[in-house]
Write an enzyme that holds these catalytic residues in place. Structure first.
Site, PDB file in Angstrom:
ATOM      1  N   HIS A 266    -101.472  43.473  60.295  1.00 19.39           N
ATOM      2  CA  HIS A 266    -102.613  44.343  60.044  1.00 19.39           C
ATOM      3  C   HIS A 266    -103.374  44.677  61.324  1.00 19.39           C
ATOM      4  O   HIS A 266    -104.578  44.951  61.282  1.00 19.39           O
ATOM      5  CB  HIS A 266    -103.551  43.694  59.026  1.00 19.39           C
TER       6      HIS A 266
ATOM      7  N   ARG B  55     -97.991  36.317  63.052  1.00 21.51           N
ATOM      8  CA  ARG B  55     -97.528  36.925  61.809  1.00 21.51           C
ATOM      9  C   ARG B  55     -96.862  38.255  62.119  1.00 21.51           C
ATOM     10  O   ARG B  55     -97.513  39.179  62.598  1.00 21.51           O
ATOM     11  CB  ARG B  55     -98.682  37.142  60.827  1.00 21.51           C
TER      12      ARG B  55
ATOM     13  N   ASP C  64     -88.126  35.055  70.844  1.00 19.79           N
ATOM     14  CA  ASP C  64     -87.749  35.116  72.255  1.00 19.79           C
ATOM     15  C   ASP C  64     -88.973  35.254  73.149  1.00 19.79           C
ATOM     16  O   ASP C  64     -88.949  34.843  74.320  1.00 19.79           O
ATOM     17  CB  ASP C  64     -86.769  36.264  72.504  1.00 19.79           C
TER      18      ASP C  64
ATOM     19  N   GLU D 250     -98.239  35.929  48.018  1.00 19.67           N
ATOM     20  CA  GLU D 250     -99.382  36.822  47.792  1.00 19.67           C
ATOM     21  C   GLU D 250     -99.179  37.800  46.638  1.00 19.67           C
ATOM     22  O   GLU D 250     -99.816  38.856  46.594  1.00 19.67           O
ATOM     23  CB  GLU D 250     -99.712  37.581  49.079  1.00 19.67           C
TER      24      GLU D 250
ATOM     25  N   ASP E  76    -104.122  40.198  48.946  1.00 17.93           N
ATOM     26  CA  ASP E  76    -102.991  40.827  48.275  1.00 17.93           C
ATOM     27  C   ASP E  76    -102.752  40.228  46.900  1.00 17.93           C
ATOM     28  O   ASP E  76    -102.352  40.928  45.967  1.00 17.93           O
ATOM     29  CB  ASP E  76    -101.730  40.709  49.133  1.00 17.93           C
TER      30      ASP E  76
END
Length: 253
Positions: free
Chosen positions: A48, A73, A87, A151, A177
């Protein structure tokens, strides 16, 4: 060079409560400031927020000298995106919108090297400290912490099965959510939403599975902690900034 230790993963395995803060700014100075504020972990949210792997590297570097675990996230349960973050040096990932065991296993596979998974093997990356971590491919998963976000109503129905997938280190409840999925969009503190989350936390705690949550409702967070939540995000950087700015301006009304 040795493989960096994951303090959050160790704490969750030991059942120790870890208090975190959400970071939505792609600014290393903000990240560094927050890293010195005493939180156990901080979330860099690319789902987000308008930034991705290139910016995450700078954020990880900014907080590396501090005693805080960086969590990242990704925008989705997307192998290409997740592999880039790994990585880049991310060791703890929170994968959003996991609905069932198939999706949970896919996330586990993405963070795991072959033959058990599909993570691509690259020797000279930030994760390997540019090739200086001995036996990185064999040892990486010892310090990777995989958290899955529940969620939706479907995910709640599948909670026990999702949490039991081998390689999952914890379950995170997303109130916003989940509220929408339960028919209460924009009402993350609705009683039905709270009870669903607290019930899920209690079920997982009874099985010894770590759970976490983010909320600005501090009373609810205390309930979640009492129910057994272990990794708890207590605020968001953008929210903290705005509330402080509005409060200061109000003093001069």
């Amino acid at each position: 060079m040795d493989l960096p230790k994951n303090a959050l993963k160790a704490a969750l395995r030991e059942g120790r409560v870890q208090i975190g803060i959400w970071s939505s700014f792609a600014d290393p100075q903000v990240a560094e400031l927050l890293a010195g504020c005493g939180y156990d972990w901080m979330m860099f949210d690319t789902e987000h927020s308008p930034f991705g792997a290139p910016e995450v590297i700078g954020l990880l570097r900014a907080v590396a000298p501090y005693p805080v675990t960086a969590v990242v996230r990704p925008g989705w349960n997307n192998p290409v995106e997740i592999k880039k973050l790994l990585d880049a040096g991310a060791q703890t990932l929170l994968i959003p919108y996991i609905q069932n065991t198939e999706e949970a296993r896919a996330a586990v596979s993405t963070v795991t090297y072959p033959p058990k998974g599909i993570r691509g093997v690259a020797g000279i990356t930030r994760a390997t400290r540019y090739g200086t971590v001995a036996d990185y491919a064999e040892r990486a998963n010892d310090e990777i912490c995989l958290l899955l976000q529940v969620e939706t109503r479907e995910a709640l129905d599948n909670l026990d099965e999702i949490a039991s997938v081998e390689g999952v280190d914890g379950i995170f409840f997303g109130p916003a959510d989940l509220a929408a999925s339960l028919g209460h969009p924009g009402k993350a503190s609705h009683p039905e939403v709270k009870e669903a989350i607290l019930g899920g936390i209690r079920r997982l705690a009874a099985q010894g599975i770590p759970s976490g949550i983010l909320s600005l409702d501090q009373a609810f967070l205390q309930e979640a902690k009492a129910a057994g939540a272990l990794f708890i995000a207590v605020d968001v950087d953008s929210g903290l900034l705005r509330r402080a700015a509005v409060a200061r301006r109000a003093e001069w009304a």
